[in-house]
Design a protein around this motif. Sequence first.
Motif, mmCIF file in Angstrom:
data_model
loop_
_atom_site.group_PDB
_atom_site.id
_atom_site.type_symbol
_atom_site.label_atom_id
_atom_site.label_comp_id
_atom_site.label_asym_id
_atom_site.label_seq_id
_atom_site.Cartn_x
_atom_site.Cartn_y
_atom_site.Cartn_z
ATOM 1 N N ILE A 165 0.845 -1.202 0.000
ATOM 2 C CA ILE A 165 0.000 0.000 0.000
ATOM 3 C C ILE A 165 0.875 1.245 0.000
ATOM 4 C CG2 ILE A 165 -1.689 1.329 1.321
ATOM 5 C CD1 ILE A 165 -2.884 -1.104 -0.015
ATOM 6 N N ARG A 166 1.917 1.221 0.804
ATOM 7 C CA ARG A 166 2.822 2.375 0.849
ATOM 8 C C ARG A 166 3.529 2.566 -0.493
ATOM 9 N NH1 ARG A 166 7.656 3.983 5.102
ATOM 10 N NH2 ARG A 166 9.219 4.512 3.542
ATOM 11 N N LEU A 167 4.014 1.487 -1.093
ATOM 12 C CA LEU A 167 4.711 1.586 -2.367
ATOM 13 C C LEU A 167 3.798 2.147 -3.452
ATOM 14 C CD1 LEU A 167 6.755 -1.746 -2.483
ATOM 15 C CD2 LEU A 167 7.612 0.549 -2.038
ATOM 16 N N VAL A 168 2.569 1.672 -3.474
ATOM 17 C CA VAL A 168 1.611 2.172 -4.452
ATOM 18 C C VAL A 168 1.347 3.658 -4.227
ATOM 19 C CG1 VAL A 168 -0.802 2.037 -5.193
ATOM 20 C CG2 VAL A 168 0.508 -0.057 -4.872
ATOM 21 N N PHE A 169 1.181 4.040 -2.961
ATOM 22 C CA PHE A 169 0.906 5.446 -2.667
ATOM 23 C C PHE A 169 2.083 6.334 -3.070
ATOM 24 C CE2 PHE A 169 1.376 9.117 0.143
ATOM 25 C CZ PHE A 169 0.202 9.796 -0.168
ATOM 26 N N LEU A 170 3.302 5.889 -2.832
ATOM 27 C CA LEU A 170 4.464 6.704 -3.202
ATOM 28 C C LEU A 170 4.537 6.925 -4.708
ATOM 29 C CD1 LEU A 170 7.210 5.373 -0.765
ATOM 30 C CD2 LEU A 170 5.973 7.543 -0.661
ATOM 31 N N GLN A 171 4.089 5.927 -5.476
ATOM 32 C CA GLN A 171 3.990 6.127 -6.920
ATOM 33 C C GLN A 171 2.988 7.235 -7.234
ATOM 34 O OE1 GLN A 171 6.886 4.441 -8.008
ATOM 35 N NE2 GLN A 171 5.608 4.077 -9.800
ATOM 36 N N MET A 172 1.871 7.222 -6.515
ATOM 37 C CA MET A 172 0.847 8.248 -6.713
ATOM 38 C C MET A 172 1.340 9.620 -6.266
ATOM 39 S SD MET A 172 -2.508 6.174 -5.399
ATOM 40 C CE MET A 172 -3.230 4.851 -6.374
ATOM 41 N N LEU A 173 2.132 9.636 -5.208
ATOM 42 C CA LEU A 173 2.671 10.895 -4.697
ATOM 43 C C LEU A 173 3.619 11.529 -5.705
ATOM 44 C CD1 LEU A 173 2.641 12.730 -2.154
ATOM 45 C CD2 LEU A 173 4.654 11.475 -1.355
ATOM 46 N N SER A 174 4.330 10.696 -6.456
ATOM 47 C CA SER A 174 5.227 11.235 -7.475
ATOM 48 C C SER A 174 4.445 11.848 -8.635
ATOM 49 C CB SER A 174 6.170 10.145 -7.997
ATOM 50 O OG SER A 174 5.447 9.127 -8.663
ATOM 51 N N GLU A 175 3.194 11.419 -8.801
ATOM 52 C CA GLU A 175 2.333 11.973 -9.849
ATOM 53 C C GLU A 175 1.625 13.235 -9.388
ATOM 54 O OE1 GLU A 175 2.022 10.879 -12.963
ATOM 55 O OE2 GLU A 175 3.452 9.246 -12.621
ATOM 56 N N ASN A 176 1.304 13.285 -8.097
ATOM 57 C CA ASN A 176 0.537 14.417 -7.568
ATOM 58 C C ASN A 176 0.951 14.658 -6.118
ATOM 59 O OD1 ASN A 176 -1.391 16.252 -6.607
ATOM 60 N ND2 ASN A 176 -3.037 15.349 -7.798
ATOM 61 N N GLU A 177 1.485 15.836 -5.853
ATOM 62 C CA GLU A 177 1.962 16.153 -4.507
ATOM 63 C C GLU A 177 0.828 16.187 -3.485
ATOM 64 O OE1 GLU A 177 5.029 19.298 -2.321
ATOM 65 O OE2 GLU A 177 4.326 19.667 -4.371
ATOM 66 N N TRP A 178 -0.417 16.355 -3.968
ATOM 67 C CA TRP A 178 -1.568 16.428 -3.065
ATOM 68 C C TRP A 178 -2.273 15.084 -2.941
ATOM 69 C CZ3 TRP A 178 -1.412 20.584 -0.246
ATOM 70 C CH2 TRP A 178 -0.810 21.738 -0.761
ATOM 71 N N ALA A 179 -1.579 14.007 -3.242
ATOM 72 C CA ALA A 179 -2.187 12.671 -3.199
ATOM 73 C C ALA A 179 -2.728 12.334 -1.812
ATOM 74 C CB ALA A 179 -1.172 11.612 -3.641
#
Length: 281
Positions: A208-222
């Motif tokens: 879950i954390r790894l997936v979220f970090l990918q999303m964070l790299s796409e959008n800082e407001w993830a």
Amino acid sequence: MRVVRISCVGTRHLSPPSSARGCDAHSDDVSASSAGLINADAEDASCSSTPSWRIKKSLTCVCFNRKRAYERICSNLTPLQEERLKRLRKRMKNYFDASRPDHQDALRALWSATYPGEKLQNLISDQWKNMGWQGKDPSTDFRGAGFISLENLLFFAKTFSTSFQRLLKKQGGKRAAWEYPFAVAGVNITFMIMQMLDLEASKPRSFIRLVFLQMLSENEWAFDLLYCVAFVVMDKQWLDKNATYMEFNDVLRCTRGQLERELMMDDVFRIEDMPSFSLLS
């Protein structure tokens, strides 16, 4: 989402249980172990939640099979991920300080976004109870999650004002006589997301954390977007269960399970791709 370990000898495929199978993940325990994963939550079968697959210390990369194409996600962060994670961690460690002018301004901004046109008499006022704070001084309710929980509420109010107002006013559905307090529920949701993502750990321990970090790299407001999704999911769970105040913790656990399942779906690459994002308006 299917997960495999990167190996010089071969790979083993692992499919976390779908919501249709509930939480009975014990049949996958052996294959999970052989794939370098530990099913840490197999014994927690509440809410049909997806097990949180834990990553062994020796595992540095995993592959997610999304629509027959493998996407490699490594625990070694990119410079952008490191920068944004550092910024997010700093936000998470920022405790609410009622003596700081910028924190006071944020409270006033929350009031203005929540009740436009209605004047706040004082930062310590019985008016705050209408928003769902426990007393007339909301600063006492931020202890569990810190200043970021106020930022999350403010982001929700400004970005999805229609959904924010609907939940605040408890519109839609059959409501309980003893409803959850809106603002305090928001603080609890922030804390729940921080626990789920496990961002304070030095090394990733869950997919879950790894997936979220990918999303964070796409959008800082993830993180803030995920918070908004979590709030509307929580309210929907509340209505679906005909829950009352004493069942709030159970509803929150089910909300976490729903978020985990959606984050691990094949088609979810951004927070906006989550099925429950459509609940926001």
